[in-house]
Structure formats: C-alpha cells, structure tokens
Design an enzyme around this catalytic site. Structure first.
Site, PDB file in Angstrom:
ATOM      1  N   CYS A 299     -31.606  27.517 -24.759  1.00 44.05           N
ATOM      2  CA  CYS A 299     -32.326  28.315 -25.755  1.00 44.05           C
ATOM      3  C   CYS A 299     -32.139  27.601 -27.082  1.00 44.05           C
ATOM      4  CB  CYS A 299     -31.761  29.724 -25.782  1.00 44.05           C
ATOM      5  SG  CYS A 299     -32.424  30.732 -27.075  1.00 44.05           S
TER       6      CYS A 299
ATOM      7  N   GLN B  76     -28.220  17.706 -10.466  1.00 46.52           N
ATOM      8  CA  GLN B  76     -27.429  18.847  -9.977  1.00 46.52           C
ATOM      9  C   GLN B  76     -27.066  18.720  -8.498  1.00 46.52           C
ATOM     10  OE1 GLN B  76     -26.039  21.079 -11.839  1.00 46.52           O
ATOM     11  NE2 GLN B  76     -27.148  20.841 -13.768  1.00 46.52           N
TER      12      GLN B  76
HETATM   13  N1  PLP Z   1     -31.636  17.222 -15.124  1.00 47.42           N
HETATM   14  C1  PLP Z   1     -30.996  18.351 -14.779  1.00 47.42           C
HETATM   15  C2  PLP Z   1     -31.389  19.035 -13.499  1.00 47.42           C
HETATM   16  C3  PLP Z   1     -29.992  18.883 -15.599  1.00 47.42           C
HETATM   17  O1  PLP Z   1     -29.381  20.006 -15.226  1.00 47.42           O
HETATM   18  C4  PLP Z   1     -29.669  18.207 -16.791  1.00 47.42           C
HETATM   19  C5  PLP Z   1     -28.664  18.776 -17.709  1.00 47.42           C
HETATM   20  O2  PLP Z   1     -28.512  19.978 -17.812  1.00 47.42           O
HETATM   21  C6  PLP Z   1     -30.348  17.018 -17.100  1.00 47.42           C
HETATM   22  C7  PLP Z   1     -31.324  16.569 -16.247  1.00 47.42           C
HETATM   23  C8  PLP Z   1     -30.049  16.245 -18.355  1.00 47.42           C
HETATM   24  O3  PLP Z   1     -28.779  15.667 -18.316  1.00 47.42           O
HETATM   25  P1  PLP Z   1     -28.143  15.051 -19.641  1.00 47.42           P
HETATM   26  O4  PLP Z   1     -28.149  16.158 -20.655  1.00 47.42           O
HETATM   27  O5  PLP Z   1     -26.761  14.666 -19.253  1.00 47.42           O
HETATM   28  O6  PLP Z   1     -28.971  13.913 -20.064  1.00 47.42           O
END
Ligand code: PLP
Length: 381
Positions: free
Chosen positions: A320, A175
C-alpha cells in the site's frame, strides 16, 4: 516479536551470514580486476554461479546476478521492448507482482494483456489455450507462486503451451524458491529470484536468461555479466544467496511436514473466529502462506496495528505504497469485492516457525478480535 511476514522478507539464514562474512574477508578484490586478488573473487563468483545453475537446472552462463527480482523483471520487459516486433504483445497473469505488471505496462502500454485467474487464484489455462489458437504474444509471464495467496501456479503447463506456440516464457519464481525445489526453473526462458525471500541478504537476486541469448542490458556501463548487466558484482551477497538456497533446498524437500501446521492453523482459525474464511482454500498452496478473510467489518490495517501491539507481525498481503488503501489487484482478479478484499490478512511463516508459533498467532488473533469488538453501550437511566 512473533514474525509471520516472511513473504515480505525473511531474516538472514546463519549459513548466509557466515558466507557473507567469509566472503568480505576472503574476496576483497573486484572480479573484473586482472590481478590475483581480483581473480580469486571472480573464481568465487563463478563457483557460486555453477552452484545456482545446478539448483535451477541450467547453464551457469545463462545466469545474471542482479540487485533483486524487481531489477530482473524490469530487465526482461526492457529486453522484450527492444527486441520484439513493434506490434508484438506481452501477456502476463493478472496476479503478477507489481514489478512485473508495472514493467509490462511501462514498456508495452497498449500491448499488454492480462491472463485471467479463477476464483481459486489459479491462472486460467483453458482461457490461455483458447486464446493462443488465435494470437501469438512475443512474451508470456506466469509467476510460480503468488505472494498474497501462496497459490502454486501451473507454470509447467503454461511453459508447455508456450513451447507448443514458440513463445518465450518468463517465470517470477520469487515466492517459490526455498519453499519448493528449484529444479526445473532453468527450463524457463527467463526466471527471477530474490535472495532476501529465502534467507539471503537484501539487494541481491538473479535472472535466468535464454540459453546463449543476448540480453539488452537495463544498466549500462562495464562489461560485467557478459555485457548483460553493468556494475561491480556483489560477491559477498551472491555467495550468501547461494548458501541460503543450499540450506533451503534441504528444507524444501521436507515441505510436506511443515504444510500440516498451516492446515491445522486454518482449521483452528475458522473455528475460533466465525465469519473468517481461507482464500484459495482448495488450491495447491505453499506450506507457509495463509490469506484469510477476517470476520466482517474489521478494517485490515486495524488488525495489523492491533496484532503488532500484541507482538505479532503480519501483513495485509498487498503493498500500500500511497498510504491510501486500494483493493488488492490479486483479490480483484479473483473476483473478490473491495469490501471483501478489505478483510484480507496474510500470515506467512518461516522455515523455523514452530507449532507453538502458529498457536501463539491464533491466540493473538482471538485476543485482537475480542479487543476490537465495540464496547457494550451503558444504558442511561
Ligand atoms: N515477485 C514477487 C512474487 C515478490 O513477492 C516480490 C517481493 O515482494 C518481488 C517479485 C520483488 O522482489 P524484490 O523487492 O526483492 O525486488
């Protein structure tokens, strides 16, 4: 549709789309093939790796391309489980994304410890510094920016503590990338990113690995990515990811300006909807994320559905999966009660969101709130 859910996923940036289309036409070979068509694809991949490494500040060969941050995080804990001593613990902040928390739980069921956060959603460095005087985990993970609250975490300080105690440090930077400059992430032993969170395509990401270190591969098969991740590389996806990052790095430098729109919206929300509150209001936060407690007694899924009908896409903040609402572990870790957590709504803007968009979001919230009020009972005569 007004889209305020960029922390979930963000539309493809035009530069990424163009890079993807170009790559599918120009680099048709498999980078592992020995012929020139393969070599051209391999060269394009190497160039993209160099560019990404320059943004992060690391060596190109420390980067492994993955299918996204979930795979990257799973690789980190898989590697840790196979290389750390059998009694080693892993420590992670209590507000990590499920892909980090669940990977840690799976590989270290009885040997993971959650680092607490303050009521403001910031990792408690005092707690950490104190505990590290008496114990030395085999790996420590703190995310760069929390996906629900938008709070920027003190990763520099956490990394410095890890360096002082000789502990490998993992930063989930999903993020942060594209919202804050990526420079410096390469200093972490491990760092992960996911392209679709900053305007790249879905299903592609990266893992920055320890310099010159070996990695126990999660996926076994061919010797791609220096034997650290088997499987034919997604060349168009990687090139599009790097094109998106290039575009976002420029926007990241102009972040302060966009942040004012968020601050202005927050003031207006508090005025327009008495009983609402901003979570982690006093903490440093990225310019695009607002996690708000909506006026009492309104179920947050009702808000999402109502706003959807009004043409605005927002989120409850936490996934969720079961369809049964559990209080957000992030808000629980911050000390919010389940009743409070049930009032949380997340608004996450994009790079192209305008002042008019934020105003429209506010207007929709006011209207949704009005429509959700119980109708006055008609008196029986
Ligand atoms: N880490 C954070 C902080 C995230 O917000 C997300 C996805 O929402 C992820 C990891 C996982 O990313 P991905 O679903 O693209 O593998």
């Amino acid at each position: 549709m007004l889209y305020f859910d960029h922390n979930a996923t963000s539309p493809l940036h035009p530069a990424a789309r163009q890079a993807w289309l170009d790559a599918t036409e120009r680099f048709i070979g498999n980078p592992s093939s020995l012929h020139r068509v393969g070599a051209r694809a391999d060269a394009a991949l190497s160039e993209a790796r160099e560019k990404l490494a320059a943004f992060l500040g690391c060596h190109a060969l420390d980067l492994v391309f993955t299918s996204g941050a979930t795979e990257s995080a799973n690789t980190v804990f898989h590697h840790a489980a196979r290389t750390l001593p059998p009694d080693a613990e892993v420590w992670l902040s209590a507000i990590e994304h499920p892909c980090v928390i669940e990977a840690a739980r799976y590989h270290f069921p009885k040997r993971h410890r959650l680092i607490p956060v303050t009521r403001d959603g910031v990792v408690d460095l005092d707690w950490l510094a104190k505990k590290l005087k008496r114990a030395r985990p085999g790996l420590l993970a703190v995310m760069a920016v929390n996906n629900e609250t938008g709070v920027i975490q003190p990763t520099r300080e956490a990394l410095a503590l890890c360096r002082a105690h000789g502990i490998p440090f993992f930063c989930d930077a999903v993020q942060a990338i594209g919202k804050l400059p990526a420079a410096g992430l390469g200093d972490c032993d491990w760092a992960s990113g996911s392209a679709h969170k900053f305007g790249g395509p879905r299903g592609v990401g990266f893992l920055k690995c320890p310099a010159k270190g070996r990695v126990a591969p999660l996926l076994r098969g061919g010797m791609q990515e220096e034997g650290r991740r088997a499987g034919t590389e997604n060349v168009p996806g990687v090139l599009a990811m790097v094109a998106a990052l290039n575009a976002r790095e420029q926007a990241a430098r102009a972040g302060a300006q966009v942040s004012n729109l968020r601050v202005q919206f927050e003031h207006q929300l508090l005025k327009a909807l008495p009983g609402s509150a901003i979570i982690a209001a006093e903490s440093p936060r990225v310019w695009n994320t607002v996690l708000a407690l909506m006026p009492e007694a309104d179920c947050r899924t009702r808000w999402v559905v109502k706003l959807d009908k009004l043409g605005v896409a927002v989120s409850t903040g936490s996934a969720c999966a079961s369809g049964k609402e559990e209080p957000s572990p992030v808000l629980t870790a911050m000390g919010y009660s389940p009743v409070e957590a049930a009032r949380a709504l997340r608004f996450s803007a994009g790079w192209e969101s305008t002042e008019a968009d934020w105003h429209q979001l506010l207007a929709a919230l006011v209207q949704a709130h009005r429509e959700m009020q119980p109708a006055p009972r008609s008196r029986r005569l």
